[in-house]
Design an enzyme around this catalytic site. Structure first.
Site, PDB file in Angstrom:
ATOM      1  N   GLU A 179       0.839  -1.200   0.000  1.00 49.15           N
ATOM      2  CA  GLU A 179       0.000   0.000   0.000  1.00 49.15           C
ATOM      3  C   GLU A 179       0.878   1.256   0.000  1.00 49.15           C
ATOM      4  O   GLU A 179       0.672   2.175  -0.794  1.00 49.15           O
ATOM      5  CB  GLU A 179      -0.903  -0.031   1.244  1.00 49.15           C
ATOM      6  CG  GLU A 179      -1.951   1.044   1.298  1.00 49.15           C
ATOM      7  CD  GLU A 179      -2.828   0.917   2.554  1.00 49.15           C
ATOM      8  OE1 GLU A 179      -2.641  -0.050   3.336  1.00 49.15           O
ATOM      9  OE2 GLU A 179      -3.689   1.779   2.748  1.00 49.15           O
ATOM     10  N   GLN A 239       0.648   4.969   6.574  1.00 51.86           N
ATOM     11  CA  GLN A 239       1.909   4.544   5.955  1.00 51.86           C
ATOM     12  C   GLN A 239       2.886   5.698   5.814  1.00 51.86           C
ATOM     13  O   GLN A 239       2.469   6.846   5.609  1.00 51.86           O
ATOM     14  CB  GLN A 239       1.675   3.982   4.534  1.00 51.86           C
ATOM     15  CG  GLN A 239       0.877   2.698   4.447  1.00 51.86           C
ATOM     16  CD  GLN A 239      -0.606   2.916   4.561  1.00 51.86           C
ATOM     17  OE1 GLN A 239      -1.135   3.887   4.032  1.00 51.86           O
ATOM     18  NE2 GLN A 239      -1.294   2.044   5.271  1.00 51.86           N
TER      19      GLN A 239
HETATM   20  O1  LIG Z   1      -8.520   8.119  -3.644  1.00 53.43           O
HETATM   21  C1  LIG Z   1      -8.829   8.872  -2.726  1.00 53.43           C
HETATM   22  N1  LIG Z   1      -9.209  10.143  -2.969  1.00 53.43           N
HETATM   23  C2  LIG Z   1      -9.562  10.994  -1.979  1.00 53.43           C
HETATM   24  N2  LIG Z   1      -9.555  10.668  -0.680  1.00 53.43           N
HETATM   25  C3  LIG Z   1      -9.203   9.433  -0.358  1.00 53.43           C
HETATM   26  C4  LIG Z   1      -8.816   8.474  -1.334  1.00 53.43           C
HETATM   27  N3  LIG Z   1      -8.496   7.339  -0.692  1.00 53.43           N
HETATM   28  C5  LIG Z   1      -8.667   7.582   0.620  1.00 53.43           C
HETATM   29  N4  LIG Z   1      -9.105   8.831   0.826  1.00 53.43           N
HETATM   30  C6  LIG Z   1      -9.406   9.445   2.129  1.00 53.43           C
HETATM   31  O2  LIG Z   1      -8.697   8.699   3.127  1.00 53.43           O
HETATM   32  C7  LIG Z   1      -9.440   8.671   4.328  1.00 53.43           C
HETATM   33  C8  LIG Z   1      -9.708   7.278   4.853  1.00 53.43           C
HETATM   34  O3  LIG Z   1      -8.894   6.313   4.352  1.00 53.43           O
HETATM   35  P1  LIG Z   1      -9.391   4.828   4.029  1.00 53.43           P
HETATM   36  O4  LIG Z   1     -10.865   4.679   4.133  1.00 53.43           O
HETATM   37  O5  LIG Z   1      -8.792   4.496   2.704  1.00 53.43           O
HETATM   38  O6  LIG Z   1      -8.711   4.016   5.210  1.00 53.43           O
HETATM   39  P2  LIG Z   1      -7.566   2.910   5.166  1.00 53.43           P
HETATM   40  O7  LIG Z   1      -6.567   3.371   4.140  1.00 53.43           O
HETATM   41  O8  LIG Z   1      -7.004   2.904   6.552  1.00 53.43           O
HETATM   42  O9  LIG Z   1      -8.238   1.626   4.788  1.00 53.43           O
HETATM   43  C9  LIG Z   1     -10.747   9.361   4.017  1.00 53.43           C
HETATM   44  O10 LIG Z   1     -10.625  10.690   4.473  1.00 53.43           O
HETATM   45  C10 LIG Z   1     -10.852   9.345   2.529  1.00 53.43           C
HETATM   46  O11 LIG Z   1     -11.613  10.436   2.071  1.00 53.43           O
HETATM   47 CA   LIG Z   2      -6.582   4.347   2.067  1.00 54.92          CA
END
Ligand SMILES: O=c1[nH]cnc2c1ncn2[C@@H]1O[C@H](COP(=O)(O)OP(=O)(O)O)[C@@H](O)[C@H]1O
Ligand SMILES: [Ca+2]
Length: 423
Positions: free
Chosen positions: A185, A219
């Protein structure tokens, strides 16, 4: 037979796309031409070659579809690459759509997850011309939300998505749906950011570091320039990968449970997956004194309450956060000498920031009662990672109209791995 034909064509597409992307980014960056989100739809016609869409000017068009199953939402990224005959190909467009909640919210009702996935697939069907559907790779990678679920529940969700993908008209392989590991990731997001900023594969150009603060994990990834980093980093903090005939040795680490939403729970003193007892509430010196609310995280509702501490809100909150983070994060010495891009919640929170947040919240919780807690967490986390208070970060949601996320880097990497499989 048909399958063989398709996969041969697909591999041909894979090789072409790789060469195309490779030449493209060298040329783009030498020309210092920004990658644009402009489509050239007016010049596209349906051609007679099955594996490419061509126009009179011999314009080939390729697509790649990447689903990001994040802890707080599922997103589709549809990347479009174009190449004119004997000319430099380009990444001309990204189509993006996000849905909430994340896949993990359907752990106890797997069938319900289908609707959102279908909805996003419909976007891809609208975006990718019908002739190219069966040559367009479709992949889903899940992050912290599914990593934090019990293995069996996560697998059921993945199986459901795979079933939907296999019934779709796009190109799917057996590995089309998976939980991505934290290192991949970080590495994929590093590829995206360095590609979009024109630092990849350009000799003597400094690369930039990447900080991603998700909901469940966070990360940090950078290309070390000091030997000390390579020699002294703990096991599991270095990642070597190959792409476009280059080997990169990166520092990359993902902290599971230190994404912003998981960190909120830890700061509040709650335990992931464990509901509160009857009448129990989480009391925190990071919330406005006297403030009370219900907060939902990973399908569990928590009762939370602010507490008046003897000190100002920021001081009492940062002490609490520092205790929660104590010895959880590795400080890499050289981060303070590098440029870093920060996205996801780093971006979202900064977009809301005002330096007097905590002071204001001593009086009133305002529109986002968690803001002082979130900003304090970000500030302490960055210091624990080794950044000085004065460090300046580049915050970006999009660069040249492309989302700053791991999705583009993972698409490159996927196409590159298909190419390598051929030999
Ligand atoms: O491709 C993207 N464009 C815009 N915002 C993103 C994108 N990917 C993640 N985010 C933002 O990242 C935050 C949450 O990350 P995510 O749901 O991906 O958690 P994780 O990476 O821990 O699984 C949210 O604020 C979301 O809007
Ligand atoms: Ca994410």
């Amino acid at each position: 037979m048909e399958a063989m034909k398709i996969s041969k064509r697909f591999y041909a597409f894979g090789i072409l796309a790789c060469i195309a992307i490779y030449v493209a980014y060298i040329k783009w960056h030498m020309d210092s031409k920004p990658m644009s989100g402009v489509t050239d739809g007016t010049t596209e016609n349906k051609g007679d070659k099955l594996d490419h869409q061509t126009s009179a000017a011999d314009l080939s068009v390729f697509y790649g579809i990447m689903f990001d199953a994040g802890s707080t939402g599922t997103r589709i990224h549809i990347f479009k690459f174009t190449q004119k005959s004997k000319e430099t190909p380009k990444l001309t467009r990204e189509t993006f759509k996000a849905l909430k909640p994340g896949l993990s919210a359907y752990a106890d009702d797997v069938d319900k997850s289908a609707q959102g996935i279908q909805e996003l697939l419909d976007v891809a069907k609208k975006e990718v011309p019908v002739e190219l559907w069966k040559f367009t790779p479709l992949v889903l990678k899940a992050t912290a939300g599914l990593r934090l679920l019990p293995g069996e529940k996560a697998q059921k969700l993945l199986d459901k998505v795979k079933e939907i993908f296999q019934a779709s008209p796009f190109f799917v392989r057996d590995d089309c749906v998976s939980i991505m590991n934290g290192t991949d990731e970080g590495v994929s997001a590093w590829i995206t950011i360095n590609f979009l900023t024109g630092n990849l594969n350009v000799p003597r150009k400094r690369s930039v570091g990447m900080l991603d603060l998700g909901g469940g994990s966070t990360q940090i990834t950078f290309l070390p320039s000091s030997k000390t980093t390579l020699q002294t980093s703990p096991a599991g903090h270095l990642a070597a990968f190959q792409m476009f005939n280059n080997t990169y040795k990166l520092y990359s680490y993902s902290y599971l449970g230190l994404g912003l939403m998981s960190a909120r729970l830890a700061i509040l003193g709650g335990v992931e997956g464990k509901p509160l007892k009857e009448g129990e509430e989480l009391i925190s010196s990071c919330l406005s004194p006297g403030f009370k609310t219900e907060w939902e995280h990973a399908e569990i509702m928590y009762r939370v309450k602010g507490q008046k501490a003897g000190e100002p809100l920021y001081e009492s909150c940062s002490n609490k956060v520092a205790k929660m983070l104590y010895k959880k994060v590795y400080k890499a010495e050289e981060v303070k000498d590098l440029d870093f891009y920060a996205f996801s919640y780093y971006y979202d929170c900064a977009a809301e920031v005002s330096l007097i947040v905590c002071k204001t919240m001593e009086v009133s919780p305002g529109d986002n009662p968690f803001l002082c807690m979130d900003l304090t967490y970000i500030s302490v986390l960055l210091q624990e990672l080794g950044f000085p208070k004065s460090q300046v970060f580049k915050l970006a949601r999009k660069i040249d109209d492309v989302e700053t996320s791991w999705a583009l880097g993972a698409t490159f990497h996927y196409i590159d791995s298909l190419n390598r499989l051929q030999y």
